[in-house]
Each structure stands twice: as structure tokens, then as C-alpha cells.
Design an enzyme around this catalytic site. Structure first.
Site, PDB file in Angstrom:
ATOM      1  N   ASN A 155      -0.453   3.517   2.652  1.00  0.00           N
ATOM      2  CA  ASN A 155       0.448   4.456   1.981  1.00  0.00           C
ATOM      3  C   ASN A 155      -0.387   5.634   1.448  1.00  0.00           C
ATOM      4  O   ASN A 155      -1.203   5.452   0.551  1.00  0.00           O
ATOM      5  CB  ASN A 155       1.141   3.709   0.835  1.00  0.00           C
ATOM      6  CG  ASN A 155       2.056   4.599   0.012  1.00  0.00           C
ATOM      7  OD1 ASN A 155       2.006   5.829   0.106  1.00  0.00           O
ATOM      8  ND2 ASN A 155       2.885   3.976  -0.807  1.00  0.00           N
ATOM      9  N   HIS A 183       8.528   7.968   4.952  1.00  0.00           N
ATOM     10  CA  HIS A 183       7.366   7.642   4.129  1.00  0.00           C
ATOM     11  C   HIS A 183       6.863   6.244   4.488  1.00  0.00           C
ATOM     12  O   HIS A 183       7.640   5.287   4.543  1.00  0.00           O
ATOM     13  CB  HIS A 183       7.755   7.714   2.656  1.00  0.00           C
ATOM     14  CG  HIS A 183       6.676   7.253   1.741  1.00  0.00           C
ATOM     15  ND1 HIS A 183       5.347   7.614   1.919  1.00  0.00           N
ATOM     16  CD2 HIS A 183       6.698   6.452   0.641  1.00  0.00           C
ATOM     17  CE1 HIS A 183       4.612   7.058   0.974  1.00  0.00           C
ATOM     18  NE2 HIS A 183       5.397   6.350   0.192  1.00  0.00           N
ATOM     19  N   CYS A 204       5.349  10.582  -3.651  1.00  0.00           N
ATOM     20  CA  CYS A 204       5.445  10.385  -2.195  1.00  0.00           C
ATOM     21  C   CYS A 204       6.549  11.222  -1.559  1.00  0.00           C
ATOM     22  O   CYS A 204       6.582  11.371  -0.338  1.00  0.00           O
ATOM     23  CB  CYS A 204       5.671   8.912  -1.875  1.00  0.00           C
ATOM     24  SG  CYS A 204       4.570   7.828  -2.779  1.00  0.00           S
TER      25      CYS A 204
HETATM   26  O1  UT7 Z   1       4.812   4.988  -2.165  1.00  0.00           O
HETATM   27  C1  UT7 Z   1       5.313   4.554  -3.376  1.00  0.00           C
HETATM   28  C2  UT7 Z   1       6.309   3.611  -3.181  1.00  0.00           C
HETATM   29  N1  UT7 Z   1       5.764   2.275  -3.184  1.00  0.00           N
HETATM   30  C3  UT7 Z   1       6.366   1.362  -2.498  1.00  0.00           C
HETATM   31  O2  UT7 Z   1       7.285   1.656  -1.773  1.00  0.00           O
HETATM   32  C4  UT7 Z   1       5.990  -0.074  -2.663  1.00  0.00           C
HETATM   33  C5  UT7 Z   1       7.237  -0.901  -2.610  1.00  0.00           C
HETATM   34  N2  UT7 Z   1       6.966  -2.323  -2.807  1.00  0.00           N
HETATM   35  C6  UT7 Z   1       6.377  -3.071  -1.864  1.00  0.00           C
HETATM   36  O3  UT7 Z   1       6.021  -2.585  -0.804  1.00  0.00           O
HETATM   37  C7  UT7 Z   1       6.232  -4.551  -2.134  1.00  0.00           C
HETATM   38  O4  UT7 Z   1       6.985  -4.883  -3.273  1.00  0.00           O
HETATM   39  C8  UT7 Z   1       4.747  -4.973  -2.345  1.00  0.00           C
HETATM   40  C9  UT7 Z   1       3.991  -4.909  -1.026  1.00  0.00           C
HETATM   41  C10 UT7 Z   1       4.086  -4.085  -3.370  1.00  0.00           C
HETATM   42  C11 UT7 Z   1       4.711  -6.410  -2.823  1.00  0.00           C
HETATM   43  O5  UT7 Z   1       5.358  -7.269  -1.887  1.00  0.00           O
HETATM   44  P1  UT7 Z   1       6.445  -8.316  -2.395  1.00  0.00           P
HETATM   45  O6  UT7 Z   1       6.910  -9.076  -1.216  1.00  0.00           O
HETATM   46  O7  UT7 Z   1       7.482  -7.553  -3.183  1.00  0.00           O
HETATM   47  O8  UT7 Z   1       5.588  -9.254  -3.314  1.00  0.00           O
HETATM   48  P2  UT7 Z   1       5.823  -9.628  -4.845  1.00  0.00           P
HETATM   49  O9  UT7 Z   1       5.472  -8.487  -5.728  1.00  0.00           O
HETATM   50  O10 UT7 Z   1       7.166 -10.272  -4.995  1.00  0.00           O
HETATM   51  O11 UT7 Z   1       4.729 -10.751  -5.041  1.00  0.00           O
HETATM   52  C12 UT7 Z   1       4.850 -12.017  -4.382  1.00  0.00           C
HETATM   53  C13 UT7 Z   1       3.615 -12.838  -4.696  1.00  0.00           C
HETATM   54  C14 UT7 Z   1       3.277 -12.864  -6.171  1.00  0.00           C
HETATM   55  O12 UT7 Z   1       2.743 -14.142  -6.460  1.00  0.00           O
HETATM   56  P3  UT7 Z   1       3.658 -15.275  -7.152  1.00  0.00           P
HETATM   57  O13 UT7 Z   1       4.112 -14.696  -8.447  1.00  0.00           O
HETATM   58  O14 UT7 Z   1       4.795 -15.502  -6.194  1.00  0.00           O
HETATM   59  O15 UT7 Z   1       2.730 -16.424  -7.274  1.00  0.00           O
HETATM   60  C15 UT7 Z   1       2.179 -11.854  -6.316  1.00  0.00           C
HETATM   61  O16 UT7 Z   1       1.334 -12.103  -7.416  1.00  0.00           O
HETATM   62  O17 UT7 Z   1       2.490 -12.246  -4.059  1.00  0.00           O
HETATM   63  C16 UT7 Z   1       1.446 -12.047  -5.022  1.00  0.00           C
HETATM   64  N3  UT7 Z   1       0.656 -10.894  -4.605  1.00  0.00           N
HETATM   65  C17 UT7 Z   1      -0.389 -11.001  -3.767  1.00  0.00           C
HETATM   66  N4  UT7 Z   1      -0.948 -12.057  -3.185  1.00  0.00           N
HETATM   67  C18 UT7 Z   1      -1.996 -11.831  -2.371  1.00  0.00           C
HETATM   68  C19 UT7 Z   1       0.841  -9.581  -4.929  1.00  0.00           C
HETATM   69  N5  UT7 Z   1      -0.072  -8.836  -4.316  1.00  0.00           N
HETATM   70  C20 UT7 Z   1      -0.857  -9.684  -3.588  1.00  0.00           C
HETATM   71  C21 UT7 Z   1      -1.957  -9.501  -2.738  1.00  0.00           C
HETATM   72  N6  UT7 Z   1      -2.495 -10.593  -2.151  1.00  0.00           N
HETATM   73  N7  UT7 Z   1      -2.476  -8.297  -2.482  1.00  0.00           N
END
Ligand code: UT7
Length: 319
Positions: free
Chosen positions: A276, A246, A111
Site C-alpha cells: 500500500n 487504491h 490514500c
Molecule cells: O490505505 C489505507 C487504508 N488501509 C486499509 O485499507 C487497510 C484495511 N484493513 C485491512 O486491510 C485488514 O484489516 C488488515 C490487513 C489490516 C488486517 O487483516 P484482518 O483480516 O482484518 O485481521 P485482524 O485485524 O482481524 O486480525 C486478525 C488476527 C489478530 O489476532 P487475534 O486477535 O485473532 O489473535 C491480529 O492480532 O491477526 C493478527 N495479526 C497478525 N498476525 C500475524 C494482525 N497483523 C498480523 C500480522 N501477522 N502482520
């Protein structure tokens, strides 16, 4: 270096969050609240090359330059269809660019690729020369549509700029933190090799990401690199007219804006409709800001990226 014109290209197929509920255990409410994304474009036949070509044609037209004067083509992408020829060489052919005294190559900085391309172009461009810098991705080629934690995030598209050498103020900072775990797009399957011991089949080339790790890296590296280029210009973040960052997550951009103490409305965002798009994200956002008429000549602009590698970088320039 000065950007003369911008261009963008998107697949026509717009996919809303609702479509992902049928593929993975997710919801529109989760996607919007955690990322800011409502829809993205997904290729139904477009390639990184076809999108790069359309974006480049628009950038060249908007710059008003002659194709034969382009001496540098840099494409940032992780989703080209061949390792060689590079996307840049295929663009040289498709756009009918000159053959002699031209540098055409791809860079893989995920990215951050377009930001790296800007920094490289500044080193290579000579007075009177023009550069075509492109970010183009078809991330749907490498998306695991059964993995809810990644499949909802990505979109396809391309952005391009045409630039010229200039004495205008330009500051560039870049960084890399080698990390084989946090954000990976898998290996290319090897050909059978009679001289090597049998190995387990590599995993398919799909995106795997530790979102929280990357989130922390993103906020930290974006804040650090934006501060660095603005300080080199003798300015504070509040002096910048436009930040084009980004587009990975609305919360990442808002968080960096808060840390920098810069007005959030100066951070352009199109993540809601684009998702993204990796290396395409910054040039596509820049093109949309430019097309909106809100970007005026003489304004101070900071571009910033972060991503796989891990990599990061930022550029300060006068528009
Ligand atoms: O361009 C490359 C660079 N990439 C990025 O910059 C991405 C950076 N990271 C992010 O943007 C965020 O970390 C994400 C959007 C990927 C995830 O958001 P988050 O607030 O960090 O969520 P998390 O990974 O802490 O997950 C929280 C909960 C989890 O469930 P439990 O364990 O709390 O029960 C996940 O399993 O959300 C769950 N989860 C979802 N639930 C519904 C993860 N993805 C999804 C989904 N729908 N799509």
C-alpha cells in the site's frame, strides 16, 4: 480532462515478507493470505520529492508536452519532508517549470489524494493548459516497524500523470467522514511555547490503524463511489474496461468487484509487489497498466480511492 502520459518511480530496495518475521511476530503466510502482499519497495534514501521528480519526468516525457506549458502542479502526499515549501513548489523548481501563471500546491487526503487531485484539476484546468498530478509517498518515514498489524502493509513509491483540458466525458465523486481514530498518522511535535500551558508530549508521528474499521469503510465507499460515477456516465460496472483502485488489500478489491458484479480481471492489481503506497498507489497502478500496453485509447476507465481522513473518491474517464 484527458490523461496524456503517465510515469512511476520506485526505490530500488525490494523487501519481501520474510524480512518482517525478524521484526515482528508475523509470517509470509499471514501477510499473503490476509492482504495479497508479497513484497514492497522501501526507501534507502529516496524522498517523496526525489520519487515525485522521477515519476513526473517520465509522465511529461510520455505525454510529449513541453514543461513550460504546465500551469498546474498538484502533489498528493502525507510524507513530504517539509510542511512548507510544498512538494509541488519544490517540483516546480526541480523540473524548471514556469513561475508565472502556475498553481502549485499539495493536498492531504491520504490514500484518496490522487483522486482528489484529479477532481481539482478538472476545475482549474483551462483549454490549452496542462496539469502535472502526482502521488508520492515514503511511508517508511512514519511506519512503526514493531507494529505487526501495520508495518507489513506499506511501501514507498510515486506515480504521476500529465493531463490536458478536454471536452471528453469525465465524472468525479468525492466524500469525507472526519474520523480521528480509525487511521491516524501522529502529530508534528510542537515547538516549546512560553504562552501555552505545558502539555504532555504528543505521540510520535507513526501510523495507527484500526484495520477492520478501515476495511469496512473501504469496501462500502469504493462500491458506492464506483457505482455513482458509472451511473453518471449512464453505464453499469460491467461496461467499464479497467478499474484502477487504491491498492490496500487484495480482499478489499475482490470484495468490491463482487458487490459491483464486474469481472474481477478488469480490476488491475499490483499490490503483490508494491504493498500500500497511499497517495502513490492509484497513479503507480495506472502507470503500470499503461506501460503494460493493455490500456487502449477510447477505453472506459474508473479510478477509485479511499483512506485516511476518512476520505474516498472515484473518477470515470475515457482513456
Ligand atoms: O490505505 C489505507 C487504508 N488501509 C486499509 O485499507 C487497510 C484495511 N484493513 C485491512 O486491510 C485488514 O484489516 C488488515 C490487513 C489490516 C488486517 O487483516 P484482518 O483480516 O482484518 O485481521 P485482524 O485485524 O482481524 O486480525 C486478525 C488476527 C489478530 O489476532 P487475534 O486477535 O485473532 O489473535 C491480529 O492480532 O491477526 C493478527 N495479526 C497478525 N498476525 C500475524 C494482525 N497483523 C498480523 C500480522 N501477522 N502482520
Amino acid at each position: 480532462m484527458r490523461i496524456l502520459g503517465t510515469g512511476g518511480a520506485l526505490p530500488s530496495n525490494e523487501v519481501g515478507n520474510g524480512a518482517f518475521s525478524a521484526l515482528a511476530d508475523t509470517s509470509d503466510e499471514w501477510i499473503v493470505s490476509r492482504t495479497g502482499i508479497r513484497s514492497r519497495r522501501i526507501s534507502s534514501g529516496d524522498t517523496a520529492l526525489s520519487l515525485a521528480r522521477s515519476a513526473s519526468e517520465r509522465a511529461i516525457a510520455s505525454a510529449g508536452i513541453r514543461r513550460e506549458d504546465i500551469s498546474l502542479v498538484v502533489c498528493a502526499s502525507v510524507t513530504g519532508e517539509t510542511l512548507t515549501p510544498s512538494l509541488a513548489c519544490l517540483l516546480q523548481r526541480d523540473l524548471g517549470l514556469r513561475e508565472d501563471n502556475i498553481l502549485a500546491f499539495d493536498i492531504n487526503a491520504a490514500c484518496t489524494g490522487f483522486i482528489y487531485a484529479l477532481g481539482l484539476a478538472r476545475e482549474f484546468l483551462r483549454p490549452g493548459g496542462y496539469a502535472l498530478l502526482v502521488g508520492s509517498e515514503v511511508l517508511s518515514r512514519v511506519t512503526d516497524f514493531t507494529d505487526r498489524s501495520t508495518c507489513v502493509l506499506f511501501g514507498d513509491g510515486a506515480g504521476a500523470v500529465a493531463a490536458e483540458a478536454s471536452d471528453g466525458e469525465f465524472h468525479f465523486v468525492s466524500g469525507a467522514r472526519g474520523d480521528g481514530e480509525s487511521l491516524v498518522i501522529g502529530s508534528i511535535p510542537p515547538a516549546p511555547n512560553p504562552f501555552s500551558a505545558a502539555r504532555a508530549s504528543p505521540p510520535p508521528p507513526l501510523i495507527r490503524m484500526n484495520g477492520q474499521e478501515v476495511f469496512r469503510f473501504a469496501v462500502e465507499s469504493m462500491t458506492k463511489s464506483i457505482l455513482c460515477v458509472t451511473e453518471r456516465a449512464g453505464l453499469a460496472p460491467g461496461d467499464i474496461h479497467h478499474f484502477v483502485c487504491h491498492q490496500a488489500n487484495r480482499r478489499i478489491i475482490e470484495s468490491a468487484a463482487r458487490r459491483l458484479g464486474a469481472p474481477p480481471e478488469r480490476f488491475f492489481m499490483n499490490i503483490e509487489r508494491r504493498g500500500n503506497t497511499s497517495a502513490a498507489s492509484v497513479p503507480l497502478a495506472l502507470d503500470e497498466l499503461n506501460a503494460s500496453g493493455r490500456l487502449l485509447r477510447g477505453e472506459r476507465v474508473v479510478l477509485s480511492g479511499f483512506g485516511g481522513g476518512l476520505t474516498y473518491g472515484a473518477v470515470y474517464m475515457i482513456w
